[in-house]
Design a protein around this motif. Structure first.
Motif, mmCIF file in Angstrom:
data_model
loop_
_atom_site.group_PDB
_atom_site.id
_atom_site.type_symbol
_atom_site.label_atom_id
_atom_site.label_comp_id
_atom_site.label_asym_id
_atom_site.label_seq_id
_atom_site.Cartn_x
_atom_site.Cartn_y
_atom_site.Cartn_z
ATOM 1 N N ILE A 215 0.845 -1.191 0.000
ATOM 2 C CA ILE A 215 0.000 0.000 0.000
ATOM 3 C C ILE A 215 0.879 1.239 0.000
ATOM 4 O O ILE A 215 1.797 1.359 0.820
ATOM 5 C CB ILE A 215 -0.924 0.029 1.235
ATOM 6 C CG1 ILE A 215 -1.677 -1.293 1.377
ATOM 7 C CG2 ILE A 215 -1.907 1.204 1.151
ATOM 8 C CD1 ILE A 215 -2.379 -1.452 2.724
ATOM 9 N N THR A 216 0.596 2.177 -0.874
ATOM 10 C CA THR A 216 1.317 3.449 -0.891
ATOM 11 C C THR A 216 0.507 4.515 -0.156
ATOM 12 O O THR A 216 -0.696 4.388 0.040
ATOM 13 C CB THR A 216 1.578 3.912 -2.336
ATOM 14 O OG1 THR A 216 0.326 4.209 -2.977
ATOM 15 C CG2 THR A 216 2.307 2.844 -3.127
ATOM 16 N N GLY A 217 1.201 5.573 0.267
ATOM 17 C CA GLY A 217 0.516 6.714 0.870
ATOM 18 C C GLY A 217 -0.129 6.443 2.213
ATOM 19 O O GLY A 217 -1.238 6.919 2.489
ATOM 20 N N CYS A 218 0.577 5.725 3.080
ATOM 21 C CA CYS A 218 -0.014 5.301 4.355
ATOM 22 C C CYS A 218 0.190 6.284 5.502
ATOM 23 O O CYS A 218 -0.190 5.994 6.639
ATOM 24 C CB CYS A 218 0.549 3.944 4.769
ATOM 25 S SG CYS A 218 0.053 2.598 3.676
ATOM 26 N N ALA A 219 0.773 7.437 5.234
ATOM 27 C CA ALA A 219 1.036 8.389 6.311
ATOM 28 C C ALA A 219 -0.247 8.946 6.906
ATOM 29 O O ALA A 219 -0.268 9.369 8.066
ATOM 30 C CB ALA A 219 1.916 9.534 5.817
ATOM 31 N N SER A 220 -1.314 8.949 6.136
ATOM 32 C CA SER A 220 -2.573 9.521 6.636
ATOM 33 C C SER A 220 -3.724 9.025 5.786
ATOM 34 O O SER A 220 -3.537 8.321 4.786
ATOM 35 C CB SER A 220 -2.522 11.056 6.592
ATOM 36 O OG SER A 220 -2.385 11.505 5.254
ATOM 37 N N GLY A 221 -4.915 9.384 6.207
ATOM 38 C CA GLY A 221 -6.110 9.220 5.393
ATOM 39 C C GLY A 221 -6.391 7.815 4.904
ATOM 40 O O GLY A 221 -6.313 6.836 5.646
ATOM 41 N N VAL A 222 -6.704 7.728 3.630
ATOM 42 C CA VAL A 222 -7.145 6.473 3.029
ATOM 43 C C VAL A 222 -6.059 5.405 3.103
ATOM 44 O O VAL A 222 -6.341 4.237 3.392
ATOM 45 C CB VAL A 222 -7.584 6.705 1.576
ATOM 46 C CG1 VAL A 222 -7.846 5.382 0.868
ATOM 47 C CG2 VAL A 222 -8.845 7.580 1.535
ATOM 48 N N GLY A 223 -4.823 5.772 2.855
ATOM 49 C CA GLY A 223 -3.741 4.790 2.897
ATOM 50 C C GLY A 223 -3.582 4.164 4.271
ATOM 51 O O GLY A 223 -3.452 2.942 4.404
ATOM 52 N N ARG A 224 -3.598 5.003 5.289
ATOM 53 C CA ARG A 224 -3.477 4.502 6.662
ATOM 54 C C ARG A 224 -4.655 3.592 7.011
ATOM 55 O O ARG A 224 -4.487 2.509 7.582
ATOM 56 C CB ARG A 224 -3.405 5.677 7.632
ATOM 57 C CG ARG A 224 -3.286 5.271 9.102
ATOM 58 C CD ARG A 224 -3.218 6.504 9.989
ATOM 59 N NE ARG A 224 -1.980 7.247 9.768
ATOM 60 C CZ ARG A 224 -0.842 6.980 10.411
ATOM 61 N NH1 ARG A 224 -0.790 6.012 11.296
ATOM 62 N NH2 ARG A 224 0.238 7.694 10.168
ATOM 63 N N ALA A 225 -5.857 4.035 6.660
ATOM 64 C CA ALA A 225 -7.052 3.242 6.951
ATOM 65 C C ALA A 225 -7.031 1.917 6.196
ATOM 66 O O ALA A 225 -7.476 0.881 6.712
ATOM 67 C CB ALA A 225 -8.305 4.039 6.598
ATOM 68 N N THR A 226 -6.500 1.939 4.973
ATOM 69 C CA THR A 226 -6.411 0.711 4.191
ATOM 70 C C THR A 226 -5.455 -0.282 4.836
ATOM 71 O O THR A 226 -5.718 -1.493 4.869
ATOM 72 C CB THR A 226 -5.967 1.032 2.752
ATOM 73 O OG1 THR A 226 -6.924 1.908 2.151
ATOM 74 C CG2 THR A 226 -5.851 -0.226 1.916
ATOM 75 N N ALA A 227 -4.347 0.206 5.357
ATOM 76 C CA ALA A 227 -3.408 -0.683 6.050
ATOM 77 C C ALA A 227 -4.091 -1.353 7.230
ATOM 78 O O ALA A 227 -3.964 -2.572 7.435
ATOM 79 C CB ALA A 227 -2.190 0.117 6.514
ATOM 80 N N HIS A 228 -4.826 -0.579 8.026
ATOM 81 C CA HIS A 228 -5.538 -1.160 9.172
ATOM 82 C C HIS A 228 -6.591 -2.178 8.715
ATOM 83 O O HIS A 228 -6.781 -3.220 9.356
ATOM 84 C CB HIS A 228 -6.193 -0.052 9.996
ATOM 85 C CG HIS A 228 -5.243 0.699 10.877
ATOM 86 N ND1 HIS A 228 -4.557 0.088 11.916
ATOM 87 C CD2 HIS A 228 -4.853 2.004 10.880
ATOM 88 C CE1 HIS A 228 -3.793 0.981 12.524
ATOM 89 N NE2 HIS A 228 -3.947 2.142 11.916
ATOM 90 N N ALA A 229 -7.267 -1.879 7.609
ATOM 91 C CA ALA A 229 -8.309 -2.784 7.124
ATOM 92 C C ALA A 229 -7.726 -4.143 6.737
ATOM 93 O O ALA A 229 -8.277 -5.199 7.096
ATOM 94 C CB ALA A 229 -9.035 -2.152 5.929
ATOM 95 N N TYR A 230 -6.618 -4.138 6.032
ATOM 96 C CA TYR A 230 -6.000 -5.409 5.627
ATOM 97 C C TYR A 230 -5.369 -6.133 6.811
ATOM 98 O O TYR A 230 -5.415 -7.371 6.886
ATOM 99 C CB TYR A 230 -4.967 -5.168 4.524
ATOM 100 C CG TYR A 230 -5.576 -5.096 3.132
ATOM 101 C CD1 TYR A 230 -5.682 -6.222 2.330
ATOM 102 C CD2 TYR A 230 -6.043 -3.891 2.622
ATOM 103 C CE1 TYR A 230 -6.242 -6.166 1.062
ATOM 104 C CE2 TYR A 230 -6.605 -3.812 1.351
ATOM 105 C CZ TYR A 230 -6.703 -4.952 0.579
ATOM 106 O OH TYR A 230 -7.264 -4.886 -0.680
ATOM 107 N N LEU A 231 -4.795 -5.386 7.745
ATOM 108 C CA LEU A 231 -4.264 -6.015 8.955
ATOM 109 C C LEU A 231 -5.364 -6.735 9.725
ATOM 110 O O LEU A 231 -5.152 -7.827 10.263
ATOM 111 C CB LEU A 231 -3.606 -4.966 9.851
ATOM 112 C CG LEU A 231 -2.226 -4.461 9.430
ATOM 113 C CD1 LEU A 231 -1.821 -3.249 10.267
ATOM 114 C CD2 LEU A 231 -1.173 -5.572 9.560
ATOM 115 N N SER A 232 -6.538 -6.140 9.772
ATOM 116 C CA SER A 232 -7.649 -6.744 10.517
ATOM 117 C C SER A 232 -8.098 -8.065 9.906
ATOM 118 O O SER A 232 -8.736 -8.881 10.583
ATOM 119 C CB SER A 232 -8.833 -5.772 10.575
ATOM 120 O OG SER A 232 -9.462 -5.643 9.313
#
Length: 270
Positions: free
Chosen positions: A7-24
């Motif tokens: 995932i790119t752009g994980c510093a904030s917003g959609v990227g960060r939320a996407t990382a959490h979603a896949y981790l879950s």
């Protein structure tokens, strides 16, 4: 078998939320940002974190190669890095237009080129790129941003037909305005524009709209859709997220002169 997402752009917003979603969901998550310190909390949450500036070709290649070498696979590439350059086109310097395309268009292209050989070899994989309702409906004041997202949409359509034979899926996610990000991003980029003074009404209109956050969706809402596309064995080519995207996309079917008249009317409102 544990699946892997980059995932790119994980510093904030959609990227960060996407990382959490896949981790879950128990995925192996490689979360990236221009400054790795900005995603230390994702490392604590279980993600592999890496520095990645999507405007640097060597970094794009190296991160993809590291993921494949370490994990033996790359199941999903999620291109979420991006930003919106606001401003009437006359006011947007060419250098800023170039930067807009470098991040929003060339960045995903660099990652796609690095990831595809591995996905083709595996005969499996999903490439997801975050576009926008602005990628299918351009509005005054967002020409630079819309241009970059129109490009992403066109490239994704072409790519989907090119790689379907290899078992690779290509998806674009089209959110409307995202809570907080729209207002913050619009103010930041509009301040960089070399204002001619001829479009003050348009600047005021967008400031009012961004502050009101009408029809905004949360970053988590967008991330849920990116997760849905990634886990699906037969994802849709496009996912609209939120009421602005869902209803705004219908504006494509309105005659051009009618749309132009509507935009002109909005700019004349007190």
């Amino acid at each position: 078998m544990e699946r892997t997402v980059l995932i790119t752009g994980c510093a904030s917003g959609v990227g960060r939320a996407t990382a959490h979603a896949y981790l879950s969901e128990g995925w192996t998550v490689y979360a990236t940002a221009r400054n790795a310190e900005d995603i230390d909390d994702l490392a604590s949450a279980g993600a592999q974190t890496r520095e990645l500036d999507v405007t640097r070709p060597a970094q794009c290649r190296d991160v993809v190669e590291e993921v494949v070498d370490t994990e033996g696979r790359l199941d999903v590439l999620a291109n979420t890095a991006g930003y919106a350059q606001f401003g009437p086109l006359e006011d947007v310097p060419t250098r800023e237009l170039h930067r807009q395309f470098d991040v929003n268009v060339y960045g995903p292209h660099r990652l796609i080129r690095a990831a595809l050989p591995h996905m083709r070899e595996a005969e499996d994989g999903t490439i997801i790129t975050v576009s926008s309702v602005a990628g299918r409906l351009a509005t005054p004041g967002l020409g630079a941003y819309a241009g970059s997202k129109f490009a992403v949409e066109a490239m994704s359509d072409a790519l989907r037909g090119e790689v379907a034979q290899f078992g690779v899926d290509v998806v674009v996610v089209e959110p409307g305005p995202v809570e907080r990000e729209a207002a913050v991003g619009m103010r930041k980029t509009s301040q960089r524009a070399d204002s001619s003074g001829a479009y003050d009404t348009l600047y005021d209109l967008y400031e009012d709209y961004a502050t009101a956050s009408v029809g905004s969706v949360s970053a988590a809402d967008v991330a849920d859709v990116i997760l849905e596309a990634g886990v699906s064995t037969d994802p849709e080519p496009r996912y609209a997220v939120g009421p602005v995207a869902e209803y705004g996309l219908l504006g494509r079917f309105v005659p051009d002169r009618w749309r132009d008249a509507a935009f002109s009317f909005l700019q004349r409102l007190p």
